[in-house]
Write an enzyme that holds these catalytic residues in place. Sequence first.
Site, PDB file in Angstrom:
ATOM      1  N   ARG A 176     -10.889 -11.012  -0.036  1.00  0.00           N
ATOM      2  CA  ARG A 176     -11.770 -11.947  -0.751  1.00  0.00           C
ATOM      3  C   ARG A 176     -11.206 -13.353  -0.752  1.00  0.00           C
ATOM      4  NH1 ARG A 176     -11.320  -8.224  -5.989  1.00  0.00           N
ATOM      5  NH2 ARG A 176     -11.147  -6.673  -4.335  1.00  0.00           N
ATOM      6  N   LYS A 207       0.839  -1.201   0.000  1.00  0.00           N
ATOM      7  CA  LYS A 207       0.000   0.000   0.000  1.00  0.00           C
ATOM      8  C   LYS A 207       0.870   1.247   0.000  1.00  0.00           C
ATOM      9  CE  LYS A 207      -4.206  -1.665   2.136  1.00  0.00           C
ATOM     10  NZ  LYS A 207      -5.027  -1.529   0.915  1.00  0.00           N
TER      11      LYS A 207
HETATM   12  N1  BES Z   1      -8.525  -3.623   3.156  1.00  0.00           N
HETATM   13  C1  BES Z   1      -8.566  -3.123   1.843  1.00  0.00           C
HETATM   14  C2  BES Z   1      -9.820  -2.299   1.550  1.00  0.00           C
HETATM   15  C3  BES Z   1      -9.961  -1.004   2.289  1.00  0.00           C
HETATM   16  C4  BES Z   1      -9.530   0.175   1.721  1.00  0.00           C
HETATM   17  C5  BES Z   1     -10.607  -0.947   3.501  1.00  0.00           C
HETATM   18  C6  BES Z   1      -9.711   1.373   2.376  1.00  0.00           C
HETATM   19  C7  BES Z   1     -10.777   0.251   4.176  1.00  0.00           C
HETATM   20  C8  BES Z   1     -10.332   1.417   3.599  1.00  0.00           C
HETATM   21  C9  BES Z   1      -8.532  -4.270   0.828  1.00  0.00           C
HETATM   22  O1  BES Z   1      -7.836  -5.400   1.218  1.00  0.00           O
HETATM   23  C10 BES Z   1      -7.874  -3.736  -0.408  1.00  0.00           C
HETATM   24  O2  BES Z   1      -6.759  -3.329  -0.322  1.00  0.00           O
HETATM   25  N2  BES Z   1      -8.604  -3.753  -1.529  1.00  0.00           N
HETATM   26  C11 BES Z   1      -8.121  -3.244  -2.762  1.00  0.00           C
HETATM   27  C12 BES Z   1      -8.558  -4.184  -3.860  1.00  0.00           C
HETATM   28  C13 BES Z   1      -7.898  -3.935  -5.186  1.00  0.00           C
HETATM   29  C14 BES Z   1      -6.423  -4.242  -5.093  1.00  0.00           C
HETATM   30  C15 BES Z   1      -8.545  -4.799  -6.225  1.00  0.00           C
HETATM   31  C16 BES Z   1      -8.711  -1.856  -2.977  1.00  0.00           C
HETATM   32  O3  BES Z   1      -9.835  -1.618  -2.563  1.00  0.00           O
HETATM   33  O4  BES Z   1      -8.011  -1.009  -3.506  1.00  0.00           O
HETATM   34 ZN    ZN Z   2      -5.791  -5.324   0.803  1.00  0.00          ZN
END
Ligand code: BES
Ligand code: ZN
Length: 495
Positions: free
Chosen positions: A348, A275
């Site tokens: 997921r 991230k």
């Molecule tokens: N935990 C995150 C989603 C999230 C983002 C929760 C902001 C709370 C606040 C999840 O695991 C994630 O990183 N999802 C990605 C998916 C993408 C890589 C397809 C996202 O939402 O960017």
């Molecule tokens: Zn994630």
Amino acid sequence: MKITTTTGKLKLQPDAVAVCLFDDEIKAPRLPMLDRSTSREVMKLITAAKFKGGKKEIVRHFTDRGTAPVIILHGLGSRKDFEWHTLRLVAGAVVRSARDAGAKSVVLISEEKLTDELPAEGVARSLVSGIILGNWRFDHYREVPKEDKKELKSVVIHFTTAVRKRAADRIIKTVRTIAECQNLAREYGTHPANVVDTNYLAREARKLSKQGIRVTVLDKTRMEALGMGLLLAVAQGSAMPPKLIVMDWNPRNSKKTIAFVGKGVVFDAGGLNLKLSSMEEMKSDMCGGGAVLAAMHGVAKLKPKCRVVGIIGAVENLTGANAYRPSDILTAMNGKTVEVMNTDAEGRLVLGDALTYAIRKYKPNGIVDVATLTGAAVVALGEYSNAVFTNNERWQKEVMTAAERAGERMWPMPLYEEHSELMKGDTAQLRNAAPHRWGGACTAAAFLKEFIEDTPWVHIDIAPTAFPSPESSIQPRKTATGSAVSTLLELTLGC
Ligand code: BES
Ligand code: ZN
Ligand code: ZN
């Protein structure tokens, strides 16, 4: 803190009296429950403070006469725009204001019209949850200044009639338990991952085995034997042991089984697709699992009639030497193969195996999963509502009705064939991330659907609300909200 009710003329001598008024009531409020000198103080304060009764308006006044040394006025805004949520915010603000004033006891009074026109249960529900949520603070680690240590010992809610008081009394204990569980989930989500790790969650679950809930914690070896290739792949970049936490409330003569499945990623660094921003907030990526755990603590107390199974996929998503990588092909417990396109789409994967386990082992009549699944849900809805998806309108309606009672926002989202198409893999059956970002909350839900078989299913993406930036009188800054706990519990109460 004690929460009780009263009716008729106020005989108590509380440290504070809080009066809540709609904006059309401030000219001539009818407050027959107050003694003459207190009601004169209230009238004087309305004028002196130019109090208008606005929705967020609060005034506090120290007196040395009458029954109440501290008088608090809180506006309810205009009657036609009334929402239950307003009442909750008011209760939170009043409790905080009384507490900060050093009061040990407060009586909460509403003008007759409010309490007569609105159902007493609803009033009690909103006020009690506002009181419990508003009184919550997270100060396990900071140095707490003396004035922040003040504690309110008792809140008394005044009702205009004995019938209304009794109606409120019938539900106060339940509502209080639900709100306390929500606070418990706030604790889970606010502690960092070096405290709330996978072992911590398992320990919190095991506490329930003394309260009639059967708790099983599956470790890595057991999960390998079951073929949980998706969940284990996410876990392998961290030294923290993965856990599948299973809590089973199975009362005699139950006619129905509900399963709750939570994403318990105790920290989501993104994995190798690291991230780039706000990583520190990802200590809250277990809030779905935390909601399930806290709800099971409520189940132990509220003892619903149906069987309730809570399952948490608890892992950490880091970048260790053994981390899973983009392009890896994984095999799920249900046999489907998944090509990893993005290691940050880990929730997921964890849920996929947890859902298969829940469905195959318990054959639930309905399943609800709760997860901080996608940033896309936040983009779609802002920080103001959860996103819900389903394969079964009837089951979704039940969940939405429970959410309404709980006062939680759930916005139904679509799940189209096209979303599922986007989740088909090139070299495997599925891919864990779509080729583009559009509709990211929907494509994530479409991925989960591959693991549902025919069970009525609702997916709640709580990413928007689990750890939001706006604070309020019932939500301190930078803390988890305990989102979805009360909806899950309301759902079990209706079964
Ligand atoms: N935990 C995150 C989603 C999230 C983002 C929760 C902001 C709370 C606040 C999840 O695991 C994630 O990183 N999802 C990605 C998916 C993408 C890589 C397809 C996202 O939402 O960017
Ligand atoms: Zn994630
Ligand atoms: Zn995540």
